[in-house]
Design an enzyme around this catalytic site. Structure first.
Site, PDB file in Angstrom:
ATOM      1  N   ASP A  76       0.619  -0.899  -0.105  1.00 29.58           N
ATOM      2  CA  ASP A  76       0.080  -0.410   0.005  1.00 29.58           C
ATOM      3  C   ASP A  76       0.699   1.015  -0.327  1.00 29.58           C
ATOM      4  OD1 ASP A  76      -2.144   1.974  -0.122  1.00 29.58           O
ATOM      5  OD2 ASP A  76      -2.942   1.210   1.657  1.00 29.58           O
ATOM      6  N   SER A  77       0.632   1.969  -0.572  1.00 30.46           N
ATOM      7  CA  SER A  77       0.943   2.998  -0.442  1.00 30.46           C
ATOM      8  C   SER A  77       1.625   3.941  -0.017  1.00 30.46           C
ATOM      9  CB  SER A  77       0.095   4.623  -1.470  1.00 30.46           C
ATOM     10  OG  SER A  77      -0.529   4.540  -0.821  1.00 30.46           O
ATOM     11  N   GLY A  78       0.676   4.491   1.379  1.00 36.92           N
ATOM     12  CA  GLY A  78       1.250   5.302   2.587  1.00 36.92           C
ATOM     13  C   GLY A  78       0.007   5.778   3.019  1.00 36.92           C
ATOM     14  N   ASP A 123      -2.605   7.448  -2.519  1.00 35.84           N
ATOM     15  CA  ASP A 123      -4.221   8.642  -2.786  1.00 35.84           C
ATOM     16  C   ASP A 123      -4.267   9.757  -1.574  1.00 35.84           C
ATOM     17  OD1 ASP A 123      -4.131   6.282  -0.736  1.00 35.84           O
ATOM     18  OD2 ASP A 123      -6.625   6.050  -1.231  1.00 35.84           O
ATOM     19  N   GLY A 143     -11.209   4.597   0.489  1.00 33.90           N
ATOM     20  CA  GLY A 143     -12.260   4.886   1.108  1.00 33.90           C
ATOM     21  C   GLY A 143     -13.421   4.877   1.867  1.00 33.90           C
ATOM     22  N   ASP A 180      -7.869  -7.039   1.134  1.00 35.63           N
ATOM     23  CA  ASP A 180      -7.235  -7.156   2.760  1.00 35.63           C
ATOM     24  C   ASP A 180      -7.472  -6.875   4.029  1.00 35.63           C
ATOM     25  OD1 ASP A 180      -6.505  -4.155   2.231  1.00 35.63           O
ATOM     26  OD2 ASP A 180      -5.368  -4.250   3.879  1.00 35.63           O
ATOM     27  N   CYS A 204     -13.756 -26.528  12.051  1.00 31.85           N
ATOM     28  CA  CYS A 204     -12.168 -25.658  11.414  1.00 31.85           C
ATOM     29  C   CYS A 204     -10.937 -27.139  11.466  1.00 31.85           C
ATOM     30  CB  CYS A 204     -11.508 -24.338  12.413  1.00 31.85           C
ATOM     31  SG  CYS A 204      -9.495 -23.830  12.131  1.00 31.85           S
ATOM     32  N   CYS A 212      -7.596 -26.282  11.093  1.00 28.26           N
ATOM     33  CA  CYS A 212      -6.003 -25.106  11.930  1.00 28.26           C
ATOM     34  C   CYS A 212      -5.462 -25.815  12.882  1.00 28.26           C
ATOM     35  CB  CYS A 212      -6.509 -24.360  11.727  1.00 28.26           C
ATOM     36  SG  CYS A 212      -6.302 -23.519  13.301  1.00 28.26           S
ATOM     37  N   CYS A 263      -6.888 -25.301  16.208  1.00 31.10           N
ATOM     38  CA  CYS A 263      -8.373 -26.094  16.663  1.00 31.10           C
ATOM     39  C   CYS A 263      -8.182 -28.126  16.661  1.00 31.10           C
ATOM     40  CB  CYS A 263      -9.595 -25.986  15.270  1.00 31.10           C
ATOM     41  SG  CYS A 263      -9.468 -24.461  15.594  1.00 31.10           S
ATOM     42  N   HIS A 306      -5.564 -19.294  13.797  1.00 27.56           N
ATOM     43  CA  HIS A 306      -6.666 -19.716  13.121  1.00 27.56           C
ATOM     44  C   HIS A 306      -6.876 -18.762  13.068  1.00 27.56           C
ATOM     45  CE1 HIS A 306     -10.430 -21.146  14.191  1.00 27.56           C
ATOM     46  NE2 HIS A 306     -10.378 -19.697  14.397  1.00 27.56           N
TER      47      HIS A 306
HETATM   48 ZN   LIG Z   1      -9.006 -22.826  13.712  1.00 28.40          ZN
END
Ligand SMILES: [Zn+2]
Length: 377
Positions: free
Chosen positions: A92-94, A146, A215, A265, A303, A305, A308, A334
């Site tokens: 990202d540009s800042g 921007d 925005g 993101d 889940c 992961c 979990c 997680h």
């Molecule tokens: Zn998980």
């Protein structure tokens, strides 16, 4: 075009699309959620952890990386070698960080003047310097600088910021020197539909490799955010990736994918993990609450992961109560896994032509306790 974007499936019941594009550091399957690693790190996790949870793309931030470690280091090594991440990186540009600063900063046509939180010196971040910095960082996708404003600003303020963003976008394009790094423009215009239309019409005339919707998640209500997302996505060209910046919760993502957004993101999965909140298949769970301390069940039985599979709610509760950093690490893994698995499920649903039905079912399951916004990293 530096990112030949291929759409491989579209959903008959919504605007959702399944695609991919190739960057200098690998292919990105879309829709995708990009993991936020603002200062060239995803707090507490190393690249092996990121691979394990299924991260495809990392997001770094020009503003923070410019102040520390600075441009000279990146001219020497680039971000991939520096943090040992071999996959795609977007920077990202800042612009958003300058907007979020409470202290010493002023906006000028040349750029944003601000005081560094590292050495207290004044800096000028111009569109050209942002591109120079992103070129040195070596990100696969760069963003134009921007001018961000609160989405509740009046129309004249919103228009002025949008027009400056357009001029800065042209300057960013002119400053680009790298052949292998893509550059995305950012559509602004607050929550005013006519301004969003004007912004998209202006920017899509230019040879950008993709377009972001900026925005949002800066003071807007969820319904407003959804309307602007739907409108903006529709105004963007079909053959270029669409990126919704800094948004948001799992329901935000499910809605926006249905509008044809390809990239996301948000800091929420990692930020909330460090505060003890988990995203689960049935909504948010606060592991510091007393009932988690009495539960031998996993955080989310649905889940897959490592957190979990190996640990109970009571153990996570205990780690948080003791202030042990392992608790935040396990919850971060997680939460990221949860987001990335949601994206993988969405991609499969689009491929099967059943996104609309999948989204409806998903929203019904998770749409409780989900009202917070997001915020660009
Ligand atoms: Zn998980």
């Amino acid at each position: 075009m530096r990112l030949p974007f291929e759409i491989t499936a579209t959903d008959p019941g919504s605007r959702a699309r399944r695609g991919s594009f190739l960057t200098a550091h690998g292919r990105i399957e879309t829709p995708t959620f990009m993991t936020v690693g603002t200062r060239a790190t995803v707090t507490g996790l190393d690249p092996a952890d990121l691979r394990e949870v299924g991260a495809q793309v990392l997001l770094g931030n020009t503003y923070h990386l410019m102040l520390r470690p600075g441009i000279e280091l990146f001219r020497r090594v680039g971000i991939h070698r520096f943090m040992n991440w071999s996959g795609p990186v977007l920077t990202d540009s800042g612009g958003y960080q300058i907007f979020s600063m409470t202290g010493d900063r002023t906006m000028h046509e040349r750029g944003a003047r601000f005081r560094s939180y590292v050495d207290q010196r004044m800096h000028l971040l111009s569109p050209e310097l942002s591109i120079e910095m992103q070129t040195a960082i070596g990100s696969d996708i760069m963003m134009v600088l921007d001018e961000c404003i609160d989405s509740t600003s009046d129309e004249a303020t919103t228009r002025a910021a949008m027009e400056r963003t357009h001029r800065w976008a042209l300057r960013s394009l002119a400053a680009r020197t790298s052949e292998s790094q893509a550059l995305f423009a950012i559509v602004q215009g607050g929550v005013v539909p006519a301004l969003r239309e004007e912004s998209a019409a202006f920017l899509t005339q230019q040879p950008f490799d993709g377009f972001a919707i900026g925005g949002l998640a800066v003071g807007d209500a969820r319904a407003q955010r959804e309307d602007v997302t739907a409108l903006s996505a529709e105004l963007l060209p079909r053959d270029r990736p669409r990126y919704l910046m800094g948004v948001g919760t799992p329901p935000d993502l499910v809605h926006a994918m249905g509008c044809g957004v390809d990239m996301f993101d948000c800091v929420l999965p990692t930020l909330l993990a460090w505060q003890g909140t988990a995203f689960t298949s049935t909504g948010r769970v606060k592991v510091t609450r007393a009932e988690c301390g009495r539960s031998d069940a996993p955080l989310d039985a649905a889940c897959a992961c490592a957190t979990c599979k190996q640990f109970s709610r009571s153990y996570l509760h205990h780690l948080f109560k003791c202030g042990e950093p392992l608790g935040s690490r396990l919850l971060s893994k997680h939460n990221l896994h949860h987001y990335l698995a949601l994206m993988a499920e969405a991609r499969a649903a689009i491929e099967a032509g059943g996104y609309a039905a999948w989204a409806k079912e998903k929203l019904a399951a998770i749409d409780r306790h989900e009202h917070a916004g997001g915020g660009r990293a």
